[in-house]
Design an enzyme around this catalytic site. Structure first.
Site, PDB file in Angstrom:
ATOM      1  CB  ALA A  91      -0.862  -0.047   1.257  1.00  0.00           C
ATOM      2  N   GLY A 118      -1.910   6.164  -1.897  1.00  0.00           N
ATOM      3  CA  GLY A 118      -2.894   6.546  -3.344  1.00  0.00           C
ATOM      4  C   GLY A 118      -3.745   5.608  -3.577  1.00  0.00           C
ATOM      5  CE  LYS A 119      -1.180   2.591  -8.018  1.00  0.00           C
ATOM      6  NZ  LYS A 119       0.043   3.053  -7.670  1.00  0.00           N
ATOM      7  CG  ASP A 160       4.301  -0.707   2.499  1.00  0.00           C
ATOM      8  OD1 ASP A 160       3.739  -0.560   1.570  1.00  0.00           O
ATOM      9  OD2 ASP A 160       5.446  -0.481   2.961  1.00  0.00           O
ATOM     10  CB  CYS A 179       4.840   2.785 -12.104  1.00  0.00           C
ATOM     11  SG  CYS A 179       6.061   2.625 -10.695  1.00  0.00           S
TER      12      CYS A 179
END
Length: 402
Positions: free
Chosen positions: A232, A236-237, A255, A353
């Site tokens: 996490a 943001g998501k 996390d 990403c």
């Protein structure tokens, strides 16, 4: 454009910390910009954009300026002179700056622009890797990744509508436009500090790239369901998932870094997202209780970050081939381990990403051949290329458990 000594010196100081001391560009600039309270937004904009520009084009400018790392202050001023000359900015007669050979600089620029590794200012190994993994596509992608990133907002639909945010920002003289394919996104027409607006303080929006916003949409979480966001970070998501779930159901944000989850909690309070529970992963026991319990699992995997070079141009100088090999092993382990959290009939999204197939579709292919992936079917995947979208590079795969 008239150059101001204190702004140029602040830029040189920032570059010294980034290039010679290995500090992160965004953190360096955060500190530099606090240095003088008299600087207005234009002054701070000059420092930030010039620093990022020289970081982005480090290899090209160093080659033109004929300087090598580690750069002393004289070298940094020479690189700054190259930056200014290529923009047609006249450099004042300062003792720190040697007379600038304008014609020579422009000639060298034209000459080096014919060689991709200089033209796009990247290390040799990265250029070779790009060609190996993306072939003819590499040219367009690395070119797109060297453009400055747009500022994109994600409207927090728990608290406001897209129209409300657009109007509120307009009152603060910030103009926005919508983004095709991202229903909650607003792109700034011009860069501005949106964090000082009332709309931001009230939790009406977050800053999040349009490609990044597509990940939660791709996961398609339903109100009332149980979702686990396995990597996490600062959330943001997770926050986007909470909005898509209309604050109903449960999101467990995991996390390994407690400080990132603390930041997520702070953001969730501002956004009015009440259905997020954070848990620090301390060992394998931390996830044991969640095995087979989640309707949806998001694995936003750690990766090379090559898809986000627009906003992190210093990453291309910090990234090393060994790191890439190691991160691919981590991706494999994470996919094997966290896929167990999906309940029968549930779904998993693996996202990065990155634009490299070896971190993306090839990882998914490998997983599906393993015992851990036997129960899963690939429903769909999406590759977001910066050259096509104008935003960050992302990959997403949706897997269904039998």
């Amino acid at each position: 454009m008239k150059l101001h000594r204190n702004l140029v010196f602040a830029t040189i100081d920032s570059l010294h910390l980034i290039f010679n001391e290995g500090k992160q560009a965004d953190k360096v600039l955060k500190n530099t910009l606090k240095r003088d309270k008299r600087w207005g937004s234009r002054d701070r904009g000059f420092i930030a954009e010039t620093t990022y520009d020289i970081v982005r084009w480090k290899r090209l400018y160093a080659k033109i300026a004929e300087v090598k790392e580690p750069f002393d202050r004289g070298n940094l001023f020479r690189m700054f002179s190259v930056w200014a000359t290529l923009r047609g900015i006249v450099i004042p007669d300062w003792k720190q700056v040697e007379p600038t050979p304008t014609r020579k600089i422009k000639g060298r620029f034209d000459e080096l622009s014919k060689i991709r590794k200089y033209k796009e200012s990247i290390p040799d190994w990265l250029d070779e890797l790009g060609v190996k993994e993306l072939g003819a596509k590499w040219d367009a992608e690395i070119n797109a990744l060297n453009k400055q990133a747009d500022v994109v907002l994600r409207v927090n639909t728990i608290k406001a509508t897209v129209e409300q945010v657009r109007n509120a920002l307009l009152e603060s003289n910030v103009e926005t436009e919508s983004v095709k394919g991202a229903p909650h996104a607003l792109k700034l027409k011009e860069r501005a500090n949106v964090f000082i607006t009332e709309a931001f303080k009230n939790g009406w929006f977050e800053v999040q790239d349009a490609s990044s916003q597509k990940v939660a949409q791709f996961l398609d979480p339903k109100p009332g369901s149980k979702v686990v966001d396995t990597c996490a970070g600062a959330g943001g998501k997770s926050l986007h998932i909470a909005a898509l779930m209309e604050n109903k159901g449960q999101i467990i944000a995991l996390d390994i870094y407690e400080n990132k989850l603390t930041e997520l909690k702070r953001r969730a309070r501002r956004d009015g997202a009440h259905n997020i529970e954070t848990r620090v992963i301390e060992n394998s026991k931390s996830i044991k209780k969640l095995i087979g319990k989640a309707d949806k699992v998001l694995i936003d995997a750690p990766c090379s970050g090559l898809g986000v070079l627009k906003r992190n141009p210093d990453a291309k100088w910090k990234l090393q081939p060994e790191f890439l090999d190691k991160i691919k092993e981590t991706q494999e382990e994470i996919l094997t381990s966290y896929s167990r959290l999906v309940k029968p009939g549930g779904q998993l999204v693996y996202a990065t990403c990155s634009i490299l197939p070896s971190e993306n579709n090839l990882q998914v292919k490998k997983f599906l051949k393993k015992e851990a992936g036997n129960d899963f079917t690939l429903i769909k995947e999406e590759k977001l290329y910066p050259s096509k979208t104008g935003f960050d590079g992302f990959y997403m795969a949706l897997l269904q458990k039998k």
